[in-house]
Design an enzyme around this catalytic site. Structure first.
Site, mmCIF file in Angstrom:
data_model
loop_
_atom_site.group_PDB
_atom_site.id
_atom_site.type_symbol
_atom_site.label_atom_id
_atom_site.label_comp_id
_atom_site.label_asym_id
_atom_site.label_seq_id
_atom_site.Cartn_x
_atom_site.Cartn_y
_atom_site.Cartn_z
ATOM 1 N N TRP A 241 29.336 -4.123 16.477
ATOM 2 C CA TRP A 241 28.282 -3.118 16.318
ATOM 3 C C TRP A 241 28.812 -1.732 16.635
ATOM 4 O O TRP A 241 29.419 -1.511 17.677
ATOM 5 C CB TRP A 241 27.131 -3.473 17.245
ATOM 6 C CG TRP A 241 26.144 -2.401 17.567
ATOM 7 C CD1 TRP A 241 26.225 -1.461 18.567
ATOM 8 C CD2 TRP A 241 24.880 -2.175 16.916
ATOM 9 N NE1 TRP A 241 25.110 -0.667 18.571
ATOM 10 C CE2 TRP A 241 24.259 -1.080 17.573
ATOM 11 C CE3 TRP A 241 24.227 -2.783 15.850
ATOM 12 C CZ2 TRP A 241 23.007 -0.590 17.203
ATOM 13 C CZ3 TRP A 241 22.975 -2.296 15.486
ATOM 14 C CH2 TRP A 241 22.384 -1.222 16.148
ATOM 15 N N ASP B 272 26.315 5.716 17.709
ATOM 16 C CA ASP B 272 26.638 6.982 18.360
ATOM 17 C C ASP B 272 28.118 7.380 18.387
ATOM 18 O O ASP B 272 28.860 7.019 19.303
ATOM 19 C CB ASP B 272 26.133 6.964 19.802
ATOM 20 C CG ASP B 272 24.620 7.015 19.879
ATOM 21 O OD1 ASP B 272 23.966 6.747 18.867
ATOM 22 O OD2 ASP B 272 24.101 7.307 20.959
ATOM 23 N N GLU C 122 17.812 13.396 22.233
ATOM 24 C CA GLU C 122 18.917 12.463 22.414
ATOM 25 C C GLU C 122 20.188 13.092 21.844
ATOM 26 O O GLU C 122 20.140 13.883 20.901
ATOM 27 C CB GLU C 122 18.629 11.135 21.711
ATOM 28 C CG GLU C 122 17.531 10.332 22.368
ATOM 29 C CD GLU C 122 17.518 8.891 21.876
ATOM 30 O OE1 GLU C 122 17.890 7.998 22.658
ATOM 31 O OE2 GLU C 122 17.124 8.668 20.721
#
Length: 519
Positions: free
Chosen positions: A51, A54, A236
């Site tokens: 996976w 970011d 974020e």
């Protein structure tokens, strides 16, 4: 700033450049079990396995950009930072984990800097990282921890205690209080050359918190940056940098990944231009951030200075996924053993607009053209209805101009199946430039209702220049001079390889048609 930038903002300028990202290096090879029917992206960065999410802002050292990214062996699982390098922002070599997962202590997003002046005391040129980790375990509060590397960013050593503590979290006594204080993450560091100190911005649920430091270890809280519209969502992966515009003026830029879906704005990267006075960020227009992408899938994005022109040019890369559906399986889980890709790298320039405000323009990296295996040009064609282009492919750039007079809806279908039932549409209708992936939906991997993304365009426009980047699982569209980009993951099937043009309500001329195939 007098101009209010919103979803209704008018596109300006014509023409666009091109910049992207490529997966390279032996370590990034497709797993053997995916040799048949691979869905792996051809010219986008993907993890060797597992996976990816970011990206972390790259640093330039030893003639290469060092990019880190969050990586886990499980979809949406806990993990650490993996490391990749590139010399041209196209071909990447993977080096494995740099900040590994520890039991109940994952490493989340943060920021790396090259400490050329040895302000932290780890040696001149050391790479210093601030990253969010959960003090006391996953369900406790988030705080900022420091790591450093003296071998060029391949291995890191950690300080045992956080360097920026979560005072709200430490004061909490109940789980509800901890939950309310938890959002304290994703530090981004920038050197303030005027004041000879580091500035750090940290994302909070309703604002951005700013800190300054002389040594990257001891931080002082400054004034927060708040925004009046709570519908923009929380902050974020904030971004903070200075940039010189095309008119020679210098500006600070604060960016963040935000979710403004409830008010019809993107769930991608918002940004404000403004100034930093040593205590606070002062936005030119706090109520109306601009957006670097209008698609569904350009989140957690980061920017970094171009080594050859650090004041005037930056690169940018984003995670091509969306938390509305990111935790789901995708076709590449089964075909290639990975989930997630980064966007092509963009080149950013800051340009003064007609109203006196400043905007970031995106263009896809010049080096990507070096990876084109072939180029095919087609003569101009007037279409009234539909026309199937005699060409097929899965990884390419399609560049063209479209002009019309009376047509109400004009566009291009990519990823077209032989029978025309499956496709993704890129078009102009009214005051919107849209990318609609709904006809490409695959059973078992639904993206509904997040299918049609739209950006504002002048309703009176009668021409548009498009650069459309199609890979095996994505579409990225650069419009005109790069004021607008739309990025979408798309679940193309193996035989979704065609291209067609369409018009409704009258003819349109498709010209300058050029297709560049990527190896």
């Amino acid at each position: 700033m007098t101009h209010a930038f919103s979803r209704r903002h008018v596109l300006q300028g014509t023409g666009a450049g091109a910049l992207a990202l490529f997966m390279g290096g032996a370590a990034a090879a497709v797993p053997a079990r995916a040799a048949q029917g691979s869905q792996r992206a051809v010219y986008h960065m993907t993890p060797p396995s597992g996976w990816l999410c970011d990206p972390q802002r790259p640093v330039f050292l030893g003639g290469k950009y060092h990019l880190y990214y969050l990586h886990s062996t499980q979809n949406n699982g806990q993990g650490g930072w993996d490391h990749a390098t590139t010399a041209d922002c196209v071909a990447f070599t993977h080096h494995g984990d740099a900040l590994p997962l520890q039991p109940d202590f994952p490493v989340w997003s943060g920021s790396a800097v090259v400490d050329t002046a040895n302000t932290a005391g780890f040696g001149a040129g050391a790479i210093v990282v601030l990253a969010t980790q959960p003090t006391g375990g996953i369900r406790k509060y988030q705080e900022q921890y420091l790591y450093w590397s003296t071998d060029g960013g391949y291995t890191f050593t950690a300080l045992p205690d956080p360097v920026i503590v979560n005072t709200d979290g430490r004061a909490a006594t109940t789980q509800a209080e901890i939950d309310n204080a938890e959002w304290f993450r994703d530090p981004k560091i920038h050197w303030d050359a005027v004041r000879n100190e580091w500035v750090c911005v940290i994302g909070r649920a309703r604002y951005a918190a700013f800190y300054t430091s002389q040594n990257l270890r001891d931080w002082q809280l400054k004034r927060n940056f708040d925004f009046p519209n709570p519908a923009l969502g929380g902050i974020e992966c904030p971004d903070l940098f200075e940039m010189t515009a095309d008119d020679g003026t210098s500006h600070w830029v604060l960016g963040a990944s935000m979710d403004a879906y409830s008010i019809g704005l993107p769930m991608t990267y918002a940004y404000w231009t403004g100034t930093w006075d040593g205590e606070q960020f002062l936005a030119d227009d706090v109520s109306n951030p601009q957006w670097l992408d209008w698609g569904w899938d350009w989140y957690g994005a980061v920017t970094w200075p171009a080594a050859e022109a650090p004041a005037t040019r930056r690169y940018a890369i984003g995670w091509m996924n969306n938390w509305k559906y990111a935790a789901r399986d995708v076709p590449t889980d089964a075909s290639d053993g990975y989930n997630g890709q980064n966007s092509i790298v963009r080149e950013l320039r800051l340009a003064r607009q007609g109203g006196g405000w400043y905007s970031l323009l995106s263009s896809p990296v010049t080096a990507l053209s070096n990876y084109a295996g072939s180029t095919t040009a087609f003569p101009a064609r007037t279409v009234n209805g539909s026309y199937v282009l005699p060409w097929c492919g899965r990884a390419y750039e399609l560049e063209l101009d479209i002009s019309w007079e009376a047509a109400a809806n004009i566009g291009v279908s990519v990823g077209r199946s032989a029978d025309g039932a499956r496709h993704t549409n890129i078009g102009k209708y009214g005051n919107e430039l849209y990318v609609d992936r709904a006809p490409s939906d695959l059973a078992g991997f639904p993206l509904l209702p997040y299918t049609r993304a739209a950006a504002p365009i002048d309703a009176a426009a009668r021409s548009v220049h498009l650069r459309i980047f199609v890979d095996t699982q994505s579409v990225e569209v650069f419009v005109n001079a790069g004021h607008t980009v739309l990025s979408q993951q798309v679940h193309f099937a193996d035989r979704d390889t065609g291209i067609s043009f369409y018009t409704d309500g009258g003819p349109a001329t498709f010209s300058g048609i050029t297709i560049r195939s990527f190896r």
